[in-house]
Every structure is written in C-alpha cells, then in structure tokens.
Write an enzyme that holds these catalytic residues in place. Structure first.
Site, mmCIF file in Angstrom:
data_model
loop_
_atom_site.group_PDB
_atom_site.id
_atom_site.type_symbol
_atom_site.label_atom_id
_atom_site.label_comp_id
_atom_site.label_asym_id
_atom_site.label_seq_id
_atom_site.Cartn_x
_atom_site.Cartn_y
_atom_site.Cartn_z
ATOM 1 C CB CYS A 1 -15.555 11.558 20.369
ATOM 2 S SG CYS A 1 -14.557 11.857 18.888
ATOM 3 C CG HIS B 1 -2.902 4.833 -2.018
ATOM 4 N ND1 HIS B 1 -2.406 5.323 -3.207
ATOM 5 C CD2 HIS B 1 -1.866 4.233 -1.401
ATOM 6 C CE1 HIS B 1 -1.121 5.044 -3.292
ATOM 7 N NE2 HIS B 1 -0.761 4.369 -2.217
#
Ligand code: APR
Length: 237
Positions: free
Chosen positions: A140, A104
């Site tokens: 970005c 996980h």
C-alpha cells in the site's frame, strides 16, 4: 492458586539483553530514547528507528531464556500462572510460559504503519548494528514497523485487559526486573495492593515500588526465582 508475574527488562538481563535504563550498558546509553522509541521518532527518522529495532530483533535470536524465565514457566506445574510483561522479547514463551501478555508489544511481530496489515516477509540480516537502514515497504506504500508500543501510543487493548484481570484474580503478584516508573504498567502492582493482594518485588535495586511492596527481595531474577515458590509461605508469613 493463581500467580501473576509482572516482568520488565531486568528478567532478561541475565540472558545478556541490555536493560533500558542501565546507563553503563543500557541500550539507551547509545541512542536518544525519543529518537528511537516514539511515534515522532518514527515519522522523523524511520530508517534510524528501523535499524535499531532490527538490530535488537537479531540480537534476540542469539540469546536464551535464563533460570528466571525457566522458573516462572516451571511454576505452571503448581499454580495457574499469568505473565504480564513489558518486554518485547519472546524469552518467557521460549522458556515454556503459556499465558504471556505483552503490554509493550513484540519485536517478533511487524506491521504496515499505514494499512496496519501484518508483515510476514523476509527480514534483512544485520550481524552488526548499523546507524540507518530503510524499512521494507508495504504494497500500500506504507512502511513496515515493529509491532512494539512507542511512547505516545496506546497499549494493546486485549493485552491490557487480560493483565488487569490477571492482577485482580491473583493470590500473589510477583514484580520482577522492572524500574516501576513507566505507567500504566507500573500501576498494576498498585492495583493489587489496593485490593489487598500481596506484591513481592524481585530487584537488586530499590524502585518506587519497594516501600509499598508487601515483600522486597533484593536479588537478581535468575538468583531468586528458582527458589521463590518454596519461599512464599515464609516470605508472606
Ligand atoms: N534481575 C532482576 N532485576 C534486574 C536485573 C536482574 N538481573 N538487572 C537489572 N534489574 C532491574 C534494574 O534494577 C531495573 O530496576 O531491572 C530494572 C530494569 O528497568 P528498565 O531498564 O527501566 O526496564 P523496564 O522497567 O522494563 O522499562 C519499562 O520502559 O523504556 C520503556 O517500554 C520500555 O518496557 C520498557 C519500559
């Protein structure tokens, strides 16, 4: 001999890390699980999700591996040990386990949610939990998120494949500290049993695995694991 350990939040409970489903202490007792641990929650309230995970990240800095983690690491002197964990903490690694597969993800890795680039920048301190905190931004324009697997997201391929191989090649699978209700992780002990590989469950509570397990040890991880290796022959008969 190959031992494969499948661990969940319960192995870190005795290090002071609340589990997910212990209502009176569980982290989710305070927050809506689907607000916090799902891709939808992230897209709806990134500042809420970021604050909760950053708090857990900082919480982990203040805890130590317990005798359960240390026992699993010590087994490496006697067997080939693979650790498949649902936990996002790094306590198995800090105890000395060398083969750890995070099904996980990890609270100690961060990435941009747009370009997926790893984020290695500074993280803000958070001495006390706060309700919301804006996540850092990537060059970005994307948002920085924890590298954990949220509900609705696929498990990391490599970790999953290594975990399946570790179960298929095990002489014994030891399932410790997990409620065994979240798939596909919860399917791994079933895979072992289907292949005739003995499964030992270590959990103070009953779980859906308890009836099918070869042996159930109704004890805590820190209590049972330090002597479990010596007890294997008598447990497995
Ligand atoms: N020793 C061993 N087991 C313990 C201890 C202990 N000291 N304390 C609690 N447990 C057991 C509980 O009885 C319970 O069965 O640990 C289990 C914890 O279950 P969960 O809180 O459901 O944690 P986990 O099984 O790891 O959850 C699986 O669900 O929420 C998602 O992604 C999250 O990885 C998590 C997954």
């Amino acid at each position: 001999m190959q031992l494969t350990v499948l661990s969940g939040a319960g192995i870190s409970a005795e290090s002071g890390v609340p589990t997910f489903r212990d209502v009176e202490t569980g982290l989710w007792a305070k927050v809506d699980p689907y607000e916090i641990s799902s891709a939808q929650g992230w897209s709806r309230h990134p500042e809420k999700v970021w604050a909760w995970y950053l708090w857990r990240h900082n919480l982990m800095q203040g805890v130590e591996p317990n005798s359960g983690h240390r026992a699993v690491a010590a087994w490496q002197d006697h067997a080939e040990v693979h650790v498949v964990t649902q936990n996002v903490d790094n306590l198995h690694e800090r105890a000395g386990s060398e083969r750890v597969y995070h099904l996980h993800g990890s609270l100690f890795e961060f990435r941009c949610d747009r370009c997926q680039r790893e984020y290695v920048g500074r993280l803000p301190d958070m001495p006390e939990p706060v309700e919301t905190m804006p996540p850092p931004e990537c060059q970005c324009g994307g948002l920085i998120r924890p590298n954990v697997v949220w509900f609705g997201e696929p498990l990391p391929d490599t970790a999953w494949q290594k975990s399946v191989d570790a179960v298929n090649n095990a002489d014994v699978v030891i399932v410790v500290g997990t409620s065994s209700i979240v798939y596909p992780a919860a399917g791994l002990p079933e895979l072992a049993l289907a292949n005739g590989i003995p499964v030992i469950e270590v959990n103070p509570e009953r779980t859906p695995l308890s009836d099918a397990a070869t042996v159930t040890v109704r004890e805590s991880a820190a209590g049972a694991l330090p002597t479990l290796l010596q007890r294997l022959p008598s447990l497995l008969g």
